[in-house]
Design a protein around this motif. Structure first.
Motif, PDB file in Angstrom:
ATOM      1  N   SER A  92     -41.125  53.273   7.840  1.00 55.68           N
ATOM      2  CA  SER A  92     -41.349  52.017   6.955  1.00 55.68           C
ATOM      3  C   SER A  92     -40.643  50.738   7.736  1.00 55.68           C
ATOM      4  CB  SER A  92     -41.165  51.928   5.680  1.00 55.68           C
ATOM      5  OG  SER A  92     -39.784  52.077   5.392  1.00 55.68           O
ATOM      6  N   GLN A  93     -39.535  51.041   7.979  1.00 55.38           N
ATOM      7  CA  GLN A  93     -38.597  49.831   8.918  1.00 55.38           C
ATOM      8  C   GLN A  93     -39.429  49.637  10.195  1.00 55.38           C
ATOM      9  OE1 GLN A  93     -37.231  48.713   6.898  1.00 55.38           O
ATOM     10  NE2 GLN A  93     -35.298  49.423   5.994  1.00 55.38           N
ATOM     11  N   LEU A  94     -39.832  50.777  10.978  1.00 57.37           N
ATOM     12  CA  LEU A  94     -40.551  50.388  12.273  1.00 57.37           C
ATOM     13  C   LEU A  94     -41.633  49.940  11.883  1.00 57.37           C
ATOM     14  CD1 LEU A  94     -39.763  54.234  13.589  1.00 57.37           C
ATOM     15  CD2 LEU A  94     -39.281  52.158  14.704  1.00 57.37           C
ATOM     16  N   ILE A  95     -42.632  50.005  11.112  1.00 56.48           N
ATOM     17  CA  ILE A  95     -44.048  49.290  10.764  1.00 56.48           C
ATOM     18  C   ILE A  95     -43.529  47.987  10.490  1.00 56.48           C
ATOM     19  CG2 ILE A  95     -45.673  49.137   9.228  1.00 56.48           C
ATOM     20  CD1 ILE A  95     -45.468  52.136   8.825  1.00 56.48           C
ATOM     21  N   LEU A  96     -42.420  47.594   9.636  1.00 61.92           N
ATOM     22  CA  LEU A  96     -42.376  46.325   9.477  1.00 61.92           C
ATOM     23  C   LEU A  96     -41.516  45.421  10.759  1.00 61.92           C
ATOM     24  CD1 LEU A  96     -41.727  43.917   7.619  1.00 61.92           C
ATOM     25  CD2 LEU A  96     -39.709  44.965   6.821  1.00 61.92           C
ATOM     26  N   ALA A  97     -40.566  46.145  11.204  1.00 55.88           N
ATOM     27  CA  ALA A  97     -40.108  45.394  12.468  1.00 55.88           C
ATOM     28  C   ALA A  97     -41.314  45.314  13.551  1.00 55.88           C
ATOM     29  CB  ALA A  97     -39.087  46.398  13.262  1.00 55.88           C
ATOM     30  N   CYS A  98     -42.113  46.244  13.806  1.00 58.48           N
ATOM     31  CA  CYS A  98     -43.044  45.852  14.757  1.00 58.48           C
ATOM     32  C   CYS A  98     -43.927  44.782  14.398  1.00 58.48           C
ATOM     33  CB  CYS A  98     -44.375  47.132  14.755  1.00 58.48           C
ATOM     34  SG  CYS A  98     -45.691  46.975  15.698  1.00 58.48           S
ATOM     35  N   GLU A  99     -44.349  44.389  13.140  1.00 60.46           N
ATOM     36  CA  GLU A  99     -45.133  43.302  12.913  1.00 60.46           C
ATOM     37  C   GLU A  99     -44.173  42.046  12.874  1.00 60.46           C
ATOM     38  OE1 GLU A  99     -48.025  42.440   9.459  1.00 60.46           O
ATOM     39  OE2 GLU A  99     -46.170  41.702   8.690  1.00 60.46           O
ATOM     40  N   ASN A 100     -43.068  42.107  12.614  1.00 61.89           N
ATOM     41  CA  ASN A 100     -42.023  40.950  12.692  1.00 61.89           C
ATOM     42  C   ASN A 100     -41.864  40.286  14.100  1.00 61.89           C
ATOM     43  OD1 ASN A 100     -41.829  40.867   9.874  1.00 61.89           O
ATOM     44  ND2 ASN A 100     -39.688  41.650   9.825  1.00 61.89           N
ATOM     45  N   LEU A 101     -41.492  41.566  14.831  1.00 65.77           N
ATOM     46  CA  LEU A 101     -41.527  41.081  16.289  1.00 65.77           C
ATOM     47  C   LEU A 101     -42.566  40.600  17.198  1.00 65.77           C
ATOM     48  CD1 LEU A 101     -38.806  43.617  17.942  1.00 65.77           C
ATOM     49  CD2 LEU A 101     -38.480  41.715  16.495  1.00 65.77           C
ATOM     50  N   ALA A 102     -43.898  40.850  16.618  1.00 64.27           N
ATOM     51  CA  ALA A 102     -45.226  40.703  17.236  1.00 64.27           C
ATOM     52  C   ALA A 102     -45.305  39.133  16.632  1.00 64.27           C
ATOM     53  CB  ALA A 102     -46.415  41.401  16.692  1.00 64.27           C
ATOM     54  N   ASP A 103     -44.974  38.796  15.468  1.00 61.51           N
ATOM     55  CA  ASP A 103     -45.010  37.299  14.870  1.00 61.51           C
ATOM     56  C   ASP A 103     -43.993  36.558  15.483  1.00 61.51           C
ATOM     57  OD1 ASP A 103     -46.789  37.944  13.131  1.00 61.51           O
ATOM     58  OD2 ASP A 103     -45.402  37.612  11.166  1.00 61.51           O
ATOM     59  N   HIS A 104     -42.623  36.867  15.949  1.00 66.22           N
ATOM     60  CA  HIS A 104     -41.795  36.269  16.902  1.00 66.22           C
ATOM     61  C   HIS A 104     -42.218  35.897  18.305  1.00 66.22           C
ATOM     62  CE1 HIS A 104     -38.743  36.597  13.663  1.00 66.22           C
ATOM     63  NE2 HIS A 104     -37.953  37.631  14.399  1.00 66.22           N
ATOM     64  N   LEU A 105     -42.962  36.804  18.754  1.00 67.35           N
ATOM     65  CA  LEU A 105     -43.548  36.680  20.115  1.00 67.35           C
ATOM     66  C   LEU A 105     -44.746  35.689  20.208  1.00 67.35           C
ATOM     67  CD1 LEU A 105     -42.875  37.799  22.926  1.00 67.35           C
ATOM     68  CD2 LEU A 105     -44.996  39.315  22.889  1.00 67.35           C
ATOM     69  N   THR A 106     -45.586  35.957  18.944  1.00 67.57           N
ATOM     70  CA  THR A 106     -46.801  34.999  18.800  1.00 67.57           C
ATOM     71  C   THR A 106     -46.270  33.409  18.539  1.00 67.57           C
ATOM     72  OG1 THR A 106     -47.826  36.720  17.919  1.00 67.57           O
ATOM     73  CG2 THR A 106     -48.637  34.560  17.249  1.00 67.57           C
ATOM     74  N   HIS A 107     -45.235  33.443  17.641  1.00 65.10           N
ATOM     75  CA  HIS A 107     -44.855  32.195  17.656  1.00 65.10           C
ATOM     76  C   HIS A 107     -44.439  31.549  18.697  1.00 65.10           C
ATOM     77  CE1 HIS A 107     -41.177  29.310  16.458  1.00 65.10           C
ATOM     78  NE2 HIS A 107     -42.468  28.944  15.764  1.00 65.10           N
ATOM     79  N   PHE A 108     -43.295  32.032  19.522  1.00 63.90           N
ATOM     80  CA  PHE A 108     -42.951  31.274  20.620  1.00 63.90           C
ATOM     81  C   PHE A 108     -43.966  30.844  21.655  1.00 63.90           C
ATOM     82  CE2 PHE A 108     -40.909  31.714  24.834  1.00 63.90           C
ATOM     83  CZ  PHE A 108     -40.224  30.722  24.807  1.00 63.90           C
ATOM     84  N   TYR A 109     -44.842  31.951  22.069  1.00 63.25           N
ATOM     85  CA  TYR A 109     -46.002  31.590  23.081  1.00 63.25           C
ATOM     86  C   TYR A 109     -47.151  30.680  22.508  1.00 63.25           C
ATOM     87  CZ  TYR A 109     -43.369  34.694  26.717  1.00 63.25           C
ATOM     88  OH  TYR A 109     -42.486  34.865  27.462  1.00 63.25           O
ATOM     89  N   LEU A 110     -47.637  31.037  21.439  1.00 57.01           N
ATOM     90  CA  LEU A 110     -48.775  30.653  21.199  1.00 57.01           C
ATOM     91  C   LEU A 110     -48.703  29.131  20.059  1.00 57.01           C
ATOM     92  CD1 LEU A 110     -51.101  33.664  20.715  1.00 57.01           C
ATOM     93  CD2 LEU A 110     -50.499  32.325  22.478  1.00 57.01           C
ATOM     94  N   PHE A 111     -47.744  29.290  19.335  1.00 58.15           N
ATOM     95  CA  PHE A 111     -47.669  28.224  18.391  1.00 58.15           C
ATOM     96  C   PHE A 111     -46.659  27.110  18.677  1.00 58.15           C
ATOM     97  CE2 PHE A 111     -48.512  31.411  14.682  1.00 58.15           C
ATOM     98  CZ  PHE A 111     -50.011  31.800  15.035  1.00 58.15           C
ATOM     99  N   PHE A 112     -45.398  27.527  19.324  1.00 58.11           N
ATOM    100  CA  PHE A 112     -44.584  26.550  19.335  1.00 58.11           C
ATOM    101  C   PHE A 112     -44.477  25.933  21.035  1.00 58.11           C
ATOM    102  CE2 PHE A 112     -40.257  25.385  20.410  1.00 58.11           C
ATOM    103  CZ  PHE A 112     -39.800  24.421  19.476  1.00 58.11           C
ATOM    104  N   MET A 113     -44.527  26.735  22.258  1.00 56.92           N
ATOM    105  CA  MET A 113     -44.315  26.355  23.595  1.00 56.92           C
ATOM    106  C   MET A 113     -45.516  25.559  23.903  1.00 56.92           C
ATOM    107  SD  MET A 113     -41.173  26.957  24.144  1.00 56.92           S
ATOM    108  CE  MET A 113     -41.219  26.618  26.019  1.00 56.92           C
TER     109      MET A 113
END
Length: 492
Positions: A92-113
């Protein structure tokens, strides 16, 4: 000279967001943040079977559905008094962490930069490179990031069957037992993602990044590195992003990634990878009873601030004038009657990462600190995920059976990518009698409370410079996007 400026709807934001600024002498004097879309998920859940929550709440959002699933599963587990087997907790922690890190990456490259590739910055020495790498739709970074993100989400396929809206997360653990062969595949995906991060995002190993301890070390480390995080640091230094965006000086974390082995923070919370607690001039123990929600400036019925166990969501549907001063569908969560910021920066403040505490000590919460915290979490969590996969024991249980009670009051608290997410559940006669949700952006984008105290973003916008002819100030957008709003979660 004074004027009022309304900005919205924002693009590159999940859901509808509008911001109204009162500008005096070229600076923001006050701000009102409006979550303009009412959705009603808390009402949808009433009178449903408690397990229906696992189907309904992931539909609140398509980009952080696992977080909603995890909070619902945690609330149901609390109602049953159930403990997960070690494999279930790890998965369950792996599943949640997978989504959280995908969100971090998406935020940086697609939403913020992409904002730094705008023509308004064309005279800056870094603009040509920013446009080449990050321009929306055509930046060369997209050709690297999107395939890497898609490959990363293969983890979700192995662990949860699909993404979004998986039903793999249950009160007793996870529904998919991982085989020895799949364990090897998980480690392969992690190794490939680690290589991408080291090559494109950081230009260094994750361990070297996570070991940086001060702003001086960070600056020295970034010099001469041809990777995207160092490029951001160059831009941030030129624009002074460390000096803008200070919101609340109170930071809240529910604790991220419960550890089956009990190995967590070195400071006081040994149960989480990133500690549970509150930072306000130092770490304080978290007390769930101190949370309340205020609706004084929301289009909702209600008078006194209520704890979410007693809270309700009753929209004003006939006449918004029935609530003078209301300007949003968002409630105003408070912790011990204080505005609190939540998110990756809050997690690292509570957990005690020295670099993030140093950045906040210098200028408070800032655009720079929030983005650095999210990227540092990627560097810190991937090695932890590798250890969780190695700890999986194929053949051992992944899910315990349970029996839901006819009567229960329960809470599920997790950390989504954007911060503290809580689900409060009341069961009566075997049905859901009350369901209240406080999402991370509800904390960060809250309106004023009954005392007139602005929410975290509303505070962070005050003092920003706005030119006479500006209708969509970039500096305002940088601050808003540093919180990475998810408005559909805000008003569920």
């Amino acid at each position: 000279m004074s004027r009022r400026l309304s900005i919205g709807p924002f693009n590159r934001v999940e859901g509808d967001l509008e911001v109204t600024l009162d500008i005096s002498d070229g600076r923001v004097a006050s701000a009102q943040v409006c979550s303009s879309l009412y959705r009603g998920f808390e009402q949808i859940l009433i009178a449903k079977h408690p397990l229906d929550a696992l189907v309904i709440v992931p539909r609140i959002c398509g980009i952080c559905s696992v977080s909603q699933s995890a909070a619902a599963a945690a609330a149901l587990a609390d109602a049953t008094g159930l403990q997960m087997p070690v494999n279930g907790r790890l998965a369950s922690q792996l599943i949640l962490a997978c989504e959280n890190l995908a969100d971090h990456l998406t935020h940086f490259y697609l939403f913020f930069m992409p904002d730094f590739a705008r023509a308004a910055y064309r005279r800056r020495p870094w603009h040509a490179q920013a446009e080449k790498r990050f321009k929306a739709d055509v930046g060369e970074a997209l050709r690297e990031v999107l395939p890497a993100r898609a490959d990363w989400l293969r983890l979700m396929g192995y662990l949860a069957g699909k993404w979004p809206h998986s039903l793999a997360l249950q009160p007793g653990g996870t529904t998919r037992a991982i085989t020895a062969t799949e364990k090897v595949r998980l480690l392969t995906v992690l190794r490939e993602f680690r290589a991408f991060l080291s090559r494109c995002v950081f230009g260094d190993t994750l361990e070297n990044v996570g070991a940086l301890r001060s702003a001086g070390q960070l600056t020295a480390w970034a010099q001469g590195r041809a990777a995207d995080f160092p490029r951001f640091l160059e831009i941030a230094a030129d624009l002074g992003l460390e000096r803008i965006g200070r919101g609340s000086d109170t930071f809240l974390s529910y604790g991220a990634y419960v550890q089956p082995t009990g190995e967590g923070s070195q400071e006081h919370d040994r149960q989480h990878l990133f500690a549970r607690g509150v930072w306000r001039d130092g770490v304080q123990a978290f007390d769930e009873a101190l949370i309340s929600e205020d609706v004084a400036h929301a289009w909702l019925f209600g008078e006194q601030p209520l704890h979410p166990r007693q809270g309700e969501t009753r929209p004003l549907v006939a006449d918004f004038a029935d609530q003078p001063g209301a300007y949003t569908w968002c409630k105003a969560p408070r912790y011990d009657a204080r505005v609190a910021e939540t998110g990756a920066l809050a997690r690292q403040m509570v957990d005690g990462h020295p670099l993030l505490r140093a950045l906040v000590a210098a200028n408070g919460g800032s655009v720079l600190a929030r983005v650095v915290a999210r990227l540092f979490e990627i560097a810190l969590v991937v090695p932890a995920m590798e250890s969780w996969v190695r700890a999986l024991t194929p053949g051992e249980p992944f899910c315990n059976q349970w029996q839901l009670p006819d009567q229960a009051t329960a809470v599920g608290l997790v950390e989504a990518a954007r911060g503290a997410l809580g689900h409060w559940l009341q069961i009566e006669g075997g049905k859901i009698a009350r369901y209240q949700i406080i999402a991370p952006t509800t904390w960060n984008f809250s309106p004023r409370d009954a005392g007139g105290v602005p929410g975290a973003l509303e505070q962070a916008l005050v003092g920003l410079p706005v030119g006479e002819g500006e209708s969509m100030p970039l500096v305002v957008q940088h601050v808003v996007r540093s919180f990475d709003p998810c408005m559909v979660c805000t008003v569920h």
